[in-house]
Design an enzyme around this catalytic site. Structure first.
Site, PDB file in Angstrom:
ATOM      1  N   MET A 105      -7.178   9.170   8.995  1.00 55.66           N
ATOM      2  CA  MET A 105      -7.527   9.831   7.769  1.00 55.66           C
ATOM      3  C   MET A 105      -8.483  10.909   8.083  1.00 55.66           C
ATOM      4  O   MET A 105      -9.581  10.908   7.183  1.00 55.66           O
ATOM      5  CB  MET A 105      -8.032   8.662   7.003  1.00 55.66           C
ATOM      6  CG  MET A 105      -6.989   7.592   6.855  1.00 55.66           C
ATOM      7  SD  MET A 105      -7.655   5.969   5.917  1.00 55.66           S
ATOM      8  CE  MET A 105      -8.688   5.226   7.379  1.00 55.66           C
ATOM      9  N   LYS A 124      -3.856   3.032  -2.664  1.00 59.72           N
ATOM     10  CA  LYS A 124      -4.936   3.856  -2.801  1.00 59.72           C
ATOM     11  C   LYS A 124      -4.630   5.505  -2.230  1.00 59.72           C
ATOM     12  O   LYS A 124      -4.067   5.464  -1.089  1.00 59.72           O
ATOM     13  CB  LYS A 124      -6.076   3.359  -2.220  1.00 59.72           C
ATOM     14  CG  LYS A 124      -6.652   2.059  -2.592  1.00 59.72           C
ATOM     15  CD  LYS A 124      -8.010   1.787  -2.071  1.00 59.72           C
ATOM     16  CE  LYS A 124      -8.434   0.280  -2.467  1.00 59.72           C
ATOM     17  NZ  LYS A 124      -7.744  -0.649  -1.848  1.00 59.72           N
ATOM     18  N   ASP A 138       0.848  -1.320  -0.026  1.00 58.95           N
ATOM     19  CA  ASP A 138       0.000   0.041   0.177  1.00 58.95           C
ATOM     20  C   ASP A 138       0.883   1.370  -0.034  1.00 58.95           C
ATOM     21  O   ASP A 138       2.287   1.281   0.406  1.00 58.95           O
ATOM     22  CB  ASP A 138      -0.955  -0.051   1.339  1.00 58.95           C
ATOM     23  CG  ASP A 138      -2.088  -0.889   1.227  1.00 58.95           C
ATOM     24  OD1 ASP A 138      -2.564  -1.147  -0.189  1.00 58.95           O
ATOM     25  OD2 ASP A 138      -2.722  -1.272   2.238  1.00 58.95           O
TER      26      ASP A 138
END
Length: 391
Positions: A300, A185, A163
């Protein structure tokens, strides 16, 4: 309040803060002008693999076919050309182009693994069965926070799918004979859909590969590891989960913040700033999260912080609740903004923090040796309250 740049671990010093808390009459822009320069440098020297990182594409160059259809490993020049083409495609957001470039080499690797598996099946050891998948947590960024089990799994991998928030230092542990494939992502750009990641894991495991799926933090904390584990197990693939230090624990420890503390915070709540279907306001849980006796950790959460902070205060969390936002926690590029909840949005904006940033909100933040504004007074107030309660 001031912005702090990371100091050596285990040596917390209040003097490491770049500037004292400015008086009320001092503009935040002036107080944080110097840290913003640090922010630009930190972005350039990110420890993480970014979607358009040239170094990331050099690592993955094997998976891009050259323009003439030959293997990307045929020559350094063709490899560089393929990587450059892939980087340009990703930079323009052309995800389908990037995948199309990779497919020929992915098929070649799968064919080679299947052929190797077939030969193994003919041997006396009866090999050639399906491979296995290890979901490995790499922690918040500092490679020294990896578990021994994670290091061994990384070193033994045939193929590593990683990732965006896996640090380059961690990728350096991958063996020379292993292949790396980026499946990260970021906002507005997904190199692979989750369904495509599932199929990649399954295809390579069925071909007999020892596959390692690297995830930042812990694979089962906002990492979609549970989805991957469930999919593979339903297909009969053996899955091992190797936990990592989740960002909440690693970053809190780095700052000397106890997530729970007797008489101060009796519980911890993890919250993601991303909604399942996107958008900037997934914070319907703010009402139940606004508990003064709970430490709230937001993963996040940069984009949704302007919505979250007012909602928490509206639902009863005191405006003077201590809070901290930490960019690239535990890495040399770590930057930290301490603030009261009522000022947190403005302070984070003034400091130009970027992703990945973790946010911790709660009275325990004031117990950090890096807490700046009225830290001693606030800590004494909490200790006094606790003492009175226990008498």
């Amino acid at each position: 309040m001031a912005l702090a740049v990371r100091t050596p671990r285990f040596q917390p010093r209040r003097t490491s803060i770049s500037a004292p808390a400015p008086p009320a009459s001092t503009s935040l822009a002036a107080a944080n002008a110097r840290p913003r320069a640090c922010a630009a440098a930190a972005v350039r020297a990110s420890p993480f693999t970014e979607a358009t990182s040239s170094s990331r594409y050099r690592r993955d160059a094997w998976s891009y076919a050259a323009a003439d259809g030959s293997s990307s490993s045929a020559s350094p020049s063709s490899s560089d050309a393929a990587a450059a083409a892939a980087a340009a495609a990703a930079a323009a957001g052309r995800r389908d182009d990037e995948i199309a470039l990779q497919l020929p080499e992915l098929r070649r690797l799968l064919d080679a693994l299947r052929a190797s598996r077939g030969k193994g099946a003919e041997g006396a050891d009866g090999g050639g069965g399906p491979g296995r998948v290890a979901l490995v947590g790499t922690g918040p960024g500092d490679p020294e926070l990896l578990t021994l089990k994670a290091v061994r799994a990384i070193e033994a991998a045939d193929l590593v799918l990683y990732d965006r928030l896996v640090s380059n230092d961690v990728l350096d542990l991958v063996g020379e004979g292993a292949r790396l494939l980026y499946v990260g992502k970021t906002a507005g750009y997904h190199s692979r859909t989750q369904e495509e990641i599932h199929e990649l894991l399954l295809s390579f495991a069925e071909a007999g590969a020892n596959v390692v799926r690297l995830k930042g933090g812990d694979p089962l904390v906002f990492g979609r590891g549970g989805e991957e584990m469930d999919f593979l197990q339903q297909q009969g693939i053996k899955v091992e989960v190797i936990p990592g230090i989740t960002s909440a624990s690693g970053i809190a420890a780095e700052l000397g913040i106890p997530l729970t503390h007797r008489g101060v915070a009796t519980s911890v709540r993890f919250l993601t700033g991303h909604s399942r279907n996107g958008g900037t306001d997934p914070l319907h849980v703010a009402g139940s999260a606004a508990d003064p006796d709970t430490t709230l950790v937001v993963y996040m959460g940069l984009s949704t912080l302007p919505s979250l902070a007012p909602k928490l205060m509206k639902h009863g969390l005191p405006p003077d609740t201590p809070a901290v936002a930490v960019e690239r926690g535990t890495t040399p590029q770590q930057r930290t903004v301490f603030s009261l909840l009522k000022d947190l949005v403005d302070e984070v904006k003034s400091a130009d923090l970027v992703s990945p940033t973790l946010i911790i909100i709660g009275k325990v933040v004031s117990l950090s040796p890096f807490w700046v504004e009225s830290s001693e007074h606030y800590a004494l107030k909490i200790e006094s309250s606790y003492t009175n309660e226990t008498r």
